[in-house]
Scaffold this motif. Structure first.
Motif, PDB file in Angstrom:
ATOM      1  N   ALA A 219      35.937  34.821  45.930  1.00 33.47           N
ATOM      2  CA  ALA A 219      37.185  35.569  45.824  1.00 33.47           C
ATOM      3  C   ALA A 219      37.736  35.518  44.399  1.00 33.47           C
ATOM      4  CB  ALA A 219      38.220  35.025  46.799  1.00 33.47           C
ATOM      5  N   PHE A 220      37.522  34.390  43.733  1.00 35.50           N
ATOM      6  CA  PHE A 220      37.996  34.229  42.355  1.00 35.50           C
ATOM      7  C   PHE A 220      37.279  35.211  41.421  1.00 35.50           C
ATOM      8  CE2 PHE A 220      38.235  31.646  38.318  1.00 35.50           C
ATOM      9  CZ  PHE A 220      39.609  31.713  38.185  1.00 35.50           C
ATOM     10  N   GLU A 221      35.962  35.302  41.556  1.00 32.33           N
ATOM     11  CA  GLU A 221      35.200  36.244  40.741  1.00 32.33           C
ATOM     12  C   GLU A 221      35.569  37.689  41.077  1.00 32.33           C
ATOM     13  OE1 GLU A 221      30.539  37.146  39.490  1.00 32.33           O
ATOM     14  OE2 GLU A 221      31.006  35.742  41.115  1.00 32.33           O
TER      15      GLU A 221
ATOM     16  N   GLN B  94      47.146  36.839  41.943  1.00 34.73           N
ATOM     17  CA  GLN B  94      47.629  37.669  43.055  1.00 34.73           C
ATOM     18  C   GLN B  94      46.473  38.279  43.842  1.00 34.73           C
ATOM     19  OE1 GLN B  94      51.196  40.213  42.542  1.00 34.73           O
ATOM     20  NE2 GLN B  94      51.156  39.597  40.390  1.00 34.73           N
ATOM     21  N   PHE B  95      45.480  38.810  43.127  1.00 35.29           N
ATOM     22  CA  PHE B  95      44.321  39.369  43.826  1.00 35.29           C
ATOM     23  C   PHE B  95      43.552  38.279  44.570  1.00 35.29           C
ATOM     24  CE2 PHE B  95      44.599  43.193  41.036  1.00 35.29           C
ATOM     25  CZ  PHE B  95      44.502  44.157  42.035  1.00 35.29           C
ATOM     26  N   TYR B  96      43.443  37.136  43.969  1.00 33.65           N
ATOM     27  CA  TYR B  96      42.726  36.031  44.612  1.00 33.65           C
ATOM     28  C   TYR B  96      43.388  35.659  45.938  1.00 33.65           C
ATOM     29  CZ  TYR B  96      41.112  31.285  45.541  1.00 33.65           C
ATOM     30  OH  TYR B  96      40.616  30.153  46.146  1.00 33.65           O
ATOM     31  N   GLU B  97      44.691  35.519  45.922  1.00 26.92           N
ATOM     32  CA  GLU B  97      45.406  35.160  47.146  1.00 26.92           C
ATOM     33  C   GLU B  97      45.208  36.229  48.214  1.00 26.92           C
ATOM     34  OE1 GLU B  97      47.142  32.445  47.912  1.00 26.92           O
ATOM     35  OE2 GLU B  97      46.758  31.487  45.981  1.00 26.92           O
ATOM     36  N   ALA B  98      45.238  37.480  47.804  1.00 30.80           N
ATOM     37  CA  ALA B  98      45.059  38.568  48.777  1.00 30.80           C
ATOM     38  C   ALA B  98      43.657  38.546  49.376  1.00 30.80           C
ATOM     39  CB  ALA B  98      45.327  39.913  48.097  1.00 30.80           C
ATOM     40  N   PHE B  99      42.648  38.354  48.550  1.00 28.82           N
ATOM     41  CA  PHE B  99      41.278  38.351  49.051  1.00 28.82           C
ATOM     42  C   PHE B  99      41.027  37.164  49.986  1.00 28.82           C
ATOM     43  CE2 PHE B  99      40.046  40.607  44.881  1.00 28.82           C
ATOM     44  CZ  PHE B  99      40.377  41.828  45.423  1.00 28.82           C
ATOM     45  N   CYS B 100      41.621  36.019  49.673  1.00 25.86           N
ATOM     46  CA  CYS B 100      41.448  34.846  50.529  1.00 25.86           C
ATOM     47  C   CYS B 100      42.063  35.060  51.915  1.00 25.86           C
ATOM     48  CB  CYS B 100      42.067  33.611  49.875  1.00 25.86           C
ATOM     49  SG  CYS B 100      41.122  32.967  48.467  1.00 25.86           S
ATOM     50  N   GLN B 101      43.063  35.927  51.982  1.00 24.08           N
ATOM     51  CA  GLN B 101      43.744  36.185  53.254  1.00 24.08           C
ATOM     52  C   GLN B 101      43.337  37.521  53.866  1.00 24.08           C
ATOM     53  OE1 GLN B 101      47.978  35.777  52.497  1.00 24.08           O
ATOM     54  NE2 GLN B 101      47.644  33.981  51.196  1.00 24.08           N
ATOM     55  N   ASP B 102      42.257  38.116  53.328  1.00 26.00           N
ATOM     56  CA  ASP B 102      41.750  39.407  53.819  1.00 26.00           C
ATOM     57  C   ASP B 102      42.833  40.472  53.813  1.00 26.00           C
ATOM     58  OD1 ASP B 102      39.157  38.467  54.256  1.00 26.00           O
ATOM     59  OD2 ASP B 102      39.714  37.652  56.217  1.00 26.00           O
ATOM     60  N   GLN B 103      43.629  40.467  52.754  1.00 28.80           N
ATOM     61  CA  GLN B 103      44.700  41.445  52.614  1.00 28.80           C
ATOM     62  C   GLN B 103      44.397  42.397  51.459  1.00 28.80           C
ATOM     63  OE1 GLN B 103      48.303  39.195  52.081  1.00 28.80           O
ATOM     64  NE2 GLN B 103      48.390  38.516  54.227  1.00 28.80           N
ATOM     65  N   THR B 104      45.086  43.536  51.479  1.00 38.28           N
ATOM     66  CA  THR B 104      44.959  44.506  50.398  1.00 38.28           C
ATOM     67  C   THR B 104      46.181  44.414  49.505  1.00 38.28           C
ATOM     68  OG1 THR B 104      43.672  46.011  51.791  1.00 38.28           O
ATOM     69  CG2 THR B 104      44.712  46.941  49.828  1.00 38.28           C
ATOM     70  N   LEU B 105      45.953  44.255  48.219  1.00 36.50           N
ATOM     71  CA  LEU B 105      47.048  44.125  47.261  1.00 36.50           C
ATOM     72  C   LEU B 105      47.237  45.444  46.526  1.00 36.50           C
ATOM     73  CD1 LEU B 105      49.107  42.300  45.762  1.00 36.50           C
ATOM     74  CD2 LEU B 105      47.267  41.788  44.133  1.00 36.50           C
ATOM     75  N   SER B 106      48.466  45.934  46.537  1.00 34.45           N
ATOM     76  CA  SER B 106      48.780  47.183  45.829  1.00 34.45           C
ATOM     77  C   SER B 106      49.724  46.869  44.672  1.00 34.45           C
ATOM     78  CB  SER B 106      49.436  48.192  46.782  1.00 34.45           C
ATOM     79  OG  SER B 106      48.536  48.561  47.806  1.00 34.45           O
ATOM     80  N   LEU B 107      49.215  47.004  43.477  1.00 33.05           N
ATOM     81  CA  LEU B 107      50.019  46.800  42.279  1.00 33.05           C
ATOM     82  C   LEU B 107      50.331  48.141  41.638  1.00 33.05           C
ATOM     83  CD1 LEU B 107      48.197  43.744  40.619  1.00 33.05           C
ATOM     84  CD2 LEU B 107      50.215  43.721  42.101  1.00 33.05           C
ATOM     85  N   ALA B 108      51.392  48.164  40.849  1.00 32.55           N
ATOM     86  CA  ALA B 108      51.733  49.391  40.128  1.00 32.55           C
ATOM     87  C   ALA B 108      50.590  49.768  39.205  1.00 32.55           C
ATOM     88  CB  ALA B 108      53.018  49.179  39.333  1.00 32.55           C
TER      89      ALA B 108
END
Length: 483
Positions: free
Chosen positions: A48-50, A161-175
């Motif tokens: 997830a980090f990579e 932020q992306f790492y946390e989202a991937f670890c929780q199987d979530q989709t992160l939407s940034l501006a």
């Protein structure tokens, strides 16, 4: 160059052109090479980090850029559509901490020597060392051409932020990110004629840089390894001394940066014996009239000259206020290319405008790097870098102010640097304890140096009597000579 993978091509900023020139002129010295090193605690998901890093690279054009300078009138930066940024991993859990430290030091040195092929698609490397089950050392290496100190925390923030989202199987939407080219377009719209008028007025009469020859050792010896020409030394002020500086600044409507630059000005003046000094300082290069400038990832920082006159009879506080007003005025022209600024001065071509710079790293620390409720903890990080100046003062603010110096040890020895740092701390302390005194009364000497100075003064002070026949006065004349 694989044209099917090219997204865009545009010119470099003036500061990028200067960095590229120095990087190509002296690649063996590892100049403008940055390493950010930080510890990671927790059960790290390396996949997830990579993946998080790869998403951040995809968001920002400058992180997918290489540089092209052959057979063109002006160098170009080439943005690629896709870039593969692998995460190199090593498991050091079987090694004891002493051996881990040795290997990490050796890696950092080897990494710097390796440098970057600037024509390639990505000017970054990622390396992760697992030192214990839930403890890692991570190194983010990159060239200064692509990311300045202001951009780096933003990149790290997005990675977390992306790492946390991937670890929780979530989709992160940034501006949506703002392309670096927006800043280049803004630069090309600026009126350099106004900047020229300003800099010619500021630098009128400056014919040479404030010399550092008084700091150079007579013989520092030859370089054992020409790839390691620069070194770092630093001291950390106590929380009490730091708080006192902050209180002084707040009480008199000054910035901490102004206090630091004032202290460096006084040191340069004392060391050189000159009352008109010039040094460089870095500016963020993020204009208020460019919407979203603070969120742009890229190389926006600039280095510009600061010329300060030191009147020994002037009181400290009014002098500091003048310096601060001067720095505020300069911000209107912080887009000015240094090569043009030097051309507008009386300093001859081929001679630098200044030999020392001050870098005040008042960088934003995103919440994701501070919060303790993350699955991984990033307790601190350290920036290691080499810049093409004989002496760079690096200030890191915080509850305990860090005073650092990056220096060319082929020209300045470690004892001299330690002395400079000691004098730096002393002058800051004197500014706090005696803010109303004239500049001439601010001491930079240690107690030992003061004692030696007094002993020397006694040795060269002497009295003698002599008799001389004078047609006017036949009395003996007594003369006392002091130096």
């Amino acid at each position: 160059m694989k044209t099917e993978n090219i997204e865009d091509i545009y010119e470099l900023t003036p500061i990028q052109k200067g960095i590229l020139f120095h990087s190509l002129y002296a690649p063996e010295f590892g100049q403008y090479f940055f390493q950010t090193r930080f510890a990671i605690r927790g059960n790290l998901n390396s996949v997830a980090f990579e993946q998080a890093w790869q998403h951040v690279v995809s968001r920002h054009t400058i992180l997918r850029s290489g540089f092209y300078w052959e057979d063109v009138d002006n160098p170009l930066q080439v943005v690629y559509k896709q870039v593969n940024l692998p995460l190199e991993q090593q498991d050091w859990r079987e090694l004891d901490p002493v051996e881990q430290d040795k290997r990490l030091t050796a890696f950092l040195k080897c990494d710097r020597q390796q440098g970057f092929d600037l024509s390639q698609e990505c000017q970054m490397r990622l390396t992760l060392f697992r030192c214990a089950d839930q403890y890692y050392q991570f190194i983010w290496s990159r060239h200064f051409l692509i990311v300045d100190g202001w951009s780096a925390p933003r990149v790290l923030d997005e990675v977390v932020q992306f790492y946390e989202a991937f670890c929780q199987d979530q989709t992160l939407s940034l501006a949506p990110s703002i392309p670096f080219q927006i800043y280049i377009d803004w630069l090309q719209q600026q009126d350099l004629s106004k900047a020229e008028v300003f800099w010619r007025r500021v630098l009128q009469g400056v014919k040479a840089p404030t010399p550092l020859t008084y700091l150079y050792a007579d013989d520092v010896g030859s370089l054992a390894n020409p790839n390691e020409q620069y070194n770092d030394q630093q001291i950390t002020l106590s929380e009490a001394k730091t708080a006192a500086l902050q209180s002084l600044a707040k009480q008199h409507q000054l910035t901490l940066n102004t206090l630091i630059q004032g202290a460096w000005t006084i040191l340069l003046s004392r060391y050189s014996g000159e009352k008109d000094v010039v040094y460089g300082c870095t500016v963020s290069g993020r204009p208020a009239d460019l919407v979203g400038a603070e969120s742009i990832v890229g190389m926006l920082v600039n280095t510009l000259p600061v010329r300060v006159k030191v009147n020994p009879e002037q009181s400290l506080l009014p002098w500091l206020k003048q310096l601060q007003a001067q720095l505020v005025e300069m911000r209107q022209y912080e887009y000015s290319p240094l090569v043009d600024v030097q051309g507008w001065s009386d300093v001859p071509r081929g001679m630098p405008l200044f030999e020392s710079i001050v870098v005040f790293e008042n960088l934003p620390v995103p919440p994701s790097l501070r919060e303790g409720n993350r699955s991984i903890e990033v307790p601190n990080f350290t920036n290691l870098y080499k810049i093409n100046y004989p002496l760079t003062v690096v200030i890191i603010p915080g509850s305990s102010l860090v005073l650092g110096i990056n220096y060319d040890f082929s020209r300045i020895d470690v004892a001299t640097i330690n002395g400079i740092l000691t004098h730096f701390e002393i002058i800051l302390h004197c500014m706090v304890t005696h803010p109303e005194v004239p500049l001439k009364d601010l001491s930079i000497l240690t107690q030992t140096e003061q004692r030696l100075a007094l002993e020397l003064e006694k040795e060269i002070t002497f009295d003698f009597d002599f008799k001389e026949t004078s047609p006017i006065d036949q009395n003996p004349v007594q003369v006392s000579v002091s130096k």
